[in-house]
Design an enzyme around this catalytic site. Sequence first.
Site, PDB file in Angstrom:
ATOM      1  N   HIS A 108      43.022  40.407  48.887  1.00 30.34           N
ATOM      2  CA  HIS A 108      42.682  40.843  47.526  1.00 30.34           C
ATOM      3  C   HIS A 108      41.483  41.786  47.528  1.00 30.34           C
ATOM      4  O   HIS A 108      41.139  42.338  46.483  1.00 30.34           O
ATOM      5  CB  HIS A 108      42.389  39.595  46.670  1.00 30.34           C
ATOM      6  CG  HIS A 108      42.234  39.860  45.216  1.00 30.34           C
ATOM      7  ND1 HIS A 108      41.030  39.731  44.562  1.00 30.34           N
ATOM      8  CD2 HIS A 108      43.136  40.245  44.270  1.00 30.34           C
ATOM      9  CE1 HIS A 108      41.186  40.017  43.278  1.00 30.34           C
ATOM     10  NE2 HIS A 108      42.455  40.329  43.074  1.00 30.34           N
ATOM     11  N   ARG A 132      35.098  36.417  31.588  1.00 33.12           N
ATOM     12  CA  ARG A 132      36.100  37.011  30.706  1.00 33.12           C
ATOM     13  C   ARG A 132      37.050  35.975  30.118  1.00 33.12           C
ATOM     14  O   ARG A 132      37.282  35.935  28.927  1.00 33.12           O
ATOM     15  CB  ARG A 132      36.912  38.061  31.467  1.00 33.12           C
ATOM     16  CG  ARG A 132      37.888  38.832  30.595  1.00 33.12           C
ATOM     17  CD  ARG A 132      38.769  39.732  31.427  1.00 33.12           C
ATOM     18  NE  ARG A 132      39.789  38.984  32.176  1.00 33.12           N
ATOM     19  CZ  ARG A 132      40.465  39.462  33.199  1.00 33.12           C
ATOM     20  NH1 ARG A 132      40.203  40.674  33.643  1.00 33.12           N
ATOM     21  NH2 ARG A 132      41.384  38.732  33.808  1.00 33.12           N
TER      22      ARG A 132
END
Length: 729
Positions: free
Chosen positions: A448, A577
């Site tokens: 990632h 978030r």
Amino acid sequence: MSTSHARIEDDPDRLELDDPSLYLSRELTWLAFNRRVLHEAEDPRTPLLERVKFLAIVSNNLDEFFMKRIGGLKQQIAAGVHTPGVDGRTPVQQLKDCQTAVRAFLSDLERAYREVMRKLDAHDIRISPYSALPKDTQTRLREHFRANIFPMLTPLAMDPAHPFPFISNLALNLLVTLRFPGGNEVYMARVKVPVHKDVSKRFIAVDGSHTYVTLEDLIVNNIDMLFPGMEFVSCELFRVTRNAIVEPDVEAANDLLELIESELRERHFAPIVRLEVEPGMDPTHRGMLAAELGLNEAEDVIEVEGLMAMRDLFELAAIERPELHDRPHRPVDHPLLANDRRNIFHIIREHGPILLQHPYQPFSTSVERFLRTASEDPKVLAIKMTLYRTSGGAILDSLIQAARNGKQVAVLVELKARFDEAANIQWARRLESEGIHVNYGVMGLKTHSKLIFVVRRDYSQLRRYYHIGTGNYHPGTAKLYTDLGMLGCEEEIGQDLTELFNYLTGYSPPPSYRKILAAPYTLKRAILDKIHREIEHQRRSGNGLIQMKMNALEDPDVTRALYKAARAGVQIDLIVRDTCRFRPGIPGLSERARVISIVGRFLEHARILYFHNDGDEEYYIGSADMMRRNLESRVEVLVPVESPDLRQELRLILDVQLADRRSAWEMHPDGTYTQRIPEDDTQKGAQETLILLAEKRLAAAAKHKEKKIRSRLLSHFQWRLRELASGET
């Protein structure tokens, strides 16, 4: 409030950090994030067509929630998993709570949709029923249907001679019931609504205006062409959602590429987790569909009062009516790169590391320029890169050009990037056909990290240049996501990346790195150690401070460590978030902690970690969220930011977001959120502020006053933060 929450707040001296009530549900906090996104569609301050966009985003997010999270919970239940998670819920309880929350959420979504459509109508933008259109307009639409839609339709009968048809994931379908004239026996057929960019849009413009009819409405009102001479009893709309988490046959696959291709095929036929139907569907038809699809009618069938598949509203959100959109955003070049046309490697070598901020600064004139220059520069010998998600274009073109120019090019393509597997297989094969070394990473781990690594001959020595980022190498998302990247050539970081890429393409990771923190081997332990170090500094000096900006905080060990730090008195500021297990403001535990969430026109995606470290401050940026999967089963990289100027830029970002009173949401001890209220209508959110700051910095750089204006802005937002803190105490 739950009884466990009440117990903690009534008796803070007996806090146990393994108490499940301290850890919020991953699934429910993710749904809460989407409620904050939905608020943007409800907020009258949001321009009207942007409100339409947020409706589409929420609908798309809910589709993914069912495919991934609900699908995953159903798999656990089917496998007989009864073990509670860190939040104390078993998979059965998680599923039940999610289904309850989703049904309430859908009611709010449908209400918001009706309100937005009412306001659009005042601007002559509307979705009209076909039957309400003038006859001459219907005639023209019928001819459009005959020429452009009818040839694409394939009715599939359902009777003893025709088994129940396969239903595609997320496709709209019509269940048609009909009979022969004068007959009593009813027949059934399924008609797929062919919404596709190469076939037909969902919303069809009427006579070139901004009045639209839906494709399914057009089909229903002209379905006699499909079944000539038949009498129609009903046409009912439905849609299914399939599980996106499948277990491929590892033993049957010869290599990873074949394994992922097998997974994609299996996902196409994966179990169904949701059936959406229109209101008033015949109960017999509804029950028949649920039975044929293997669903529990009471739990898995959802009536959609408004528009089904609201994610198609992206089509309407693209209408060109500037007065109904946000002020256009045009990224401004990085001050060091704006007017310097020299080889970018010379600029990096001369000025030191460069911090990139997207979408405030363009991807094309920074990252793409870096890679393009590497592909053309005769002194560049090798390029290595990780690709998690991309759209091809300039990134792949530069890699191919580099290979054609005789450079050694190695690309690690992550085939298991969820929903991008097919595209990544395509990119991998294209790169391999050009002679590029393509690797699929380490077995058992997703790669990632966001890395470009360039080896260049500078004068008489080799120098290593790099880009380390928080976001994907995707020019599209670079315009929509807030991300950070760092260009540099620092020697020790270059040595670390050399060893990391050798691990990714070969074997055996190094026991440690000089500067970078890399998952799954060094990152989590380092973060836990740094949190513990702040506890020690707090005990000795009383100045412990941790600030983290990320997409999600889910890892139980990191959450527990933050609770320990908060209980010791360390000030903790979290900008998260979406998913967040941590609860701030619990008496006796997390009183000195706060959690905020920023929701705005861009998707917050950057990760920043800050540790005060008794004045010897540490800043990190990188690809990893504080999630167990990122820290333990992915290859992730965080890089230290050591340049004073770059640290000042990161400090400005953190302070601007922490001081935000327009788009910031504050979490309460029970896990609920409240949006902060601005003092007046002139106050801007963090993202609008950072747009203006980027413009001011570029203008100041032209006058050689960038450092002065950055320092002045930093002082301003630190003053705002102190004012905010004093107002809350």
